[in-house]
Design an enzyme around this catalytic site. Sequence first.
Site, short mmCIF file in Angstrom:
data_model
loop_
_atom_site.label_atom_id
_atom_site.label_comp_id
_atom_site.label_asym_id
_atom_site.label_seq_id
_atom_site.Cartn_x
_atom_site.Cartn_y
_atom_site.Cartn_z
N LYS A 269 16.94 7.76 -8.49
CA LYS A 269 17.04 7.01 -7.23
C LYS A 269 15.65 6.60 -6.78
O LYS A 269 14.76 7.44 -6.64
CB LYS A 269 17.72 7.87 -6.16
N ASP A 274 13.16 4.49 3.03
CA ASP A 274 14.51 4.56 3.58
C ASP A 274 14.44 4.76 5.09
O ASP A 274 14.25 5.87 5.58
CB ASP A 274 15.30 5.71 2.94
N LYS A 281 17.20 6.06 11.19
CA LYS A 281 16.80 7.47 11.26
C LYS A 281 15.97 7.72 12.52
O LYS A 281 15.36 6.80 13.07
CB LYS A 281 15.94 7.83 10.04
N ASP A 292 11.70 9.00 -0.67
CA ASP A 292 13.10 8.85 -1.08
C ASP A 292 13.21 8.20 -2.45
O ASP A 292 14.32 7.96 -2.94
CB ASP A 292 13.88 8.03 -0.03
N ASP A 351 22.83 4.99 6.27
CA ASP A 351 21.82 5.95 5.82
C ASP A 351 22.34 6.81 4.67
O ASP A 351 21.60 7.64 4.14
CB ASP A 351 21.38 6.84 6.99
N GLU A 353 22.83 5.69 1.71
CA GLU A 353 22.64 4.51 0.86
C GLU A 353 22.35 4.84 -0.59
O GLU A 353 22.63 4.03 -1.48
CB GLU A 353 21.51 3.65 1.43
N ARG A 355 23.66 6.83 -2.73
CA ARG A 355 24.86 6.86 -3.58
C ARG A 355 25.40 5.47 -3.85
O ARG A 355 26.01 5.22 -4.88
CB ARG A 355 25.91 7.76 -2.92
#
Length: 502
Positions: A269, A274, A281, A292, A351, A353, A355
């Site tokens: 990933k 993010d 967030k 991230d 958030d 995201e 996946r």
Amino acid sequence: MEFSVKSGSPEKQRSACIVVGVYEPRRLSGIAEQLDKISEGYISNLLRRGDLEGKPGQMLLLHHVPNVLSERVLLVGCGKERELDERQYKQIITKTINTLNDTGSMEAVCFLTELHVKGRDTYWKVREAVESTQNSLYSFDALKTRKGETRRPLRKLVFNVPTRRELTVGERAIEHGMAVSTGTQLCRDVANMPPNICNPAYLASQARQIAENHENLTVTTVGEEQMAKLGMNSYLAVGRGSHNESVMTVMEYKGAVDSTEKPIVLVGKGLTFDSGGISLKPGEAMDEMKYDMGGAAGVIGTMLALCELKLPINVVGILAGCENMPSSNAYRPGDILTTMSGQTVEVLNTDAEGRLVLCDVLTYVERFDPELVVDTATLTGACVIALGKHASGLFSSHNPLAHELLNAGEQSGDRAWRMPLWDEYQEHLESPFADMTNLGGRPAGAITAACFLSRFAKKYNWAHLDVAGTAWNSGANKGSTGRPVPLLTQFLINRAGVEQGE
């Protein structure tokens, strides 16, 4: 740092410093006893006076020990002999390296690799000493106008092994340790880069740099236009709010004798930042969301280690580069996305995201007819709550693969803990409007995220590593840890059938 191995007695060493262990309470190790005998009781007399108790990490530097050729002798406290374990050993090595640098020694012969560490052999002790040394010397100051003034004169470290027949084992351990350290350092460098520099295109450029120096590696990229043609709508949706184009980098390493041998696929990933998107967030610690992309950093570091080791296997590494930002063009809660697999997903929270990016990549990798697939991602805060900063979360639908990864984690000291992936958890993802939601609620968040991914990984043996708690540190020691490069590299070493121990 230059590393080597030798097999010799301490009285014959002419280096700037000899490093030997002392156990608690004031007990000389075997090598220290030899030096004590040569020096006619000089060392034991010091211990009797209370100069060193032998507690873990205690250091005592001696100059011009009688009848010893070396200029200095560094006595290192190792705790109680029968209690010396992996964790203490690593801490002792790190403290030793820092002390050697403080002394000004340019070279040293280290006999700590002859200590008895529970359940570990010479290969492990030498390799771990290399990795711990390199790790302790790491710093990230590429963007500072004033570089650190840290004194690091140590240039050469020689590890002593008990017998000459173990020299080959020691040399192999150094080779493996250096490869893992090189990959770990790249992982840390890439992850520590700020998001205004490290964007999806930057990840691709780093991969290309590796390929330029290793003929077995080729790198291609998939941009947004090609993603659209492939139907990777879920991946595209996440990056839609960002000015930086989403880029999926494909690194193909061919080391097997049979070039058609099925590859192992590693997916990382790569959310280079993010923000949470429309589901923004909180501001506190949002700067750490540059990490991230820790999964992608782990994969690129592992691919470099793989190239350095020239392992006889085929491996594909995927860096799923993307940036999740809020804008008038960003995807929204309530959107329903059609993934590359054809399955539909209702977005409950933008958030969640990672996946949504990974699910399309897990479908994309089917074209490689993989032997197995391991994805690694800083996926959920829930995994941090469950396991803290010590173990990565491991999820797998294939027991043999899970056991291989757990074993690699134990071997490398980059440990994982297996979490359940039971069918009952799949119910948390039910949606009245689509095939599934992208969020399973607060309970079992790490598990339901893995359950989501499992729906896109049914055509091959698959495992998922959630490294949200292990990929970086917060606080005073903020920065990338380089994990899970040691685990993944060890997994590939094992898969390649490369000889390691004695």
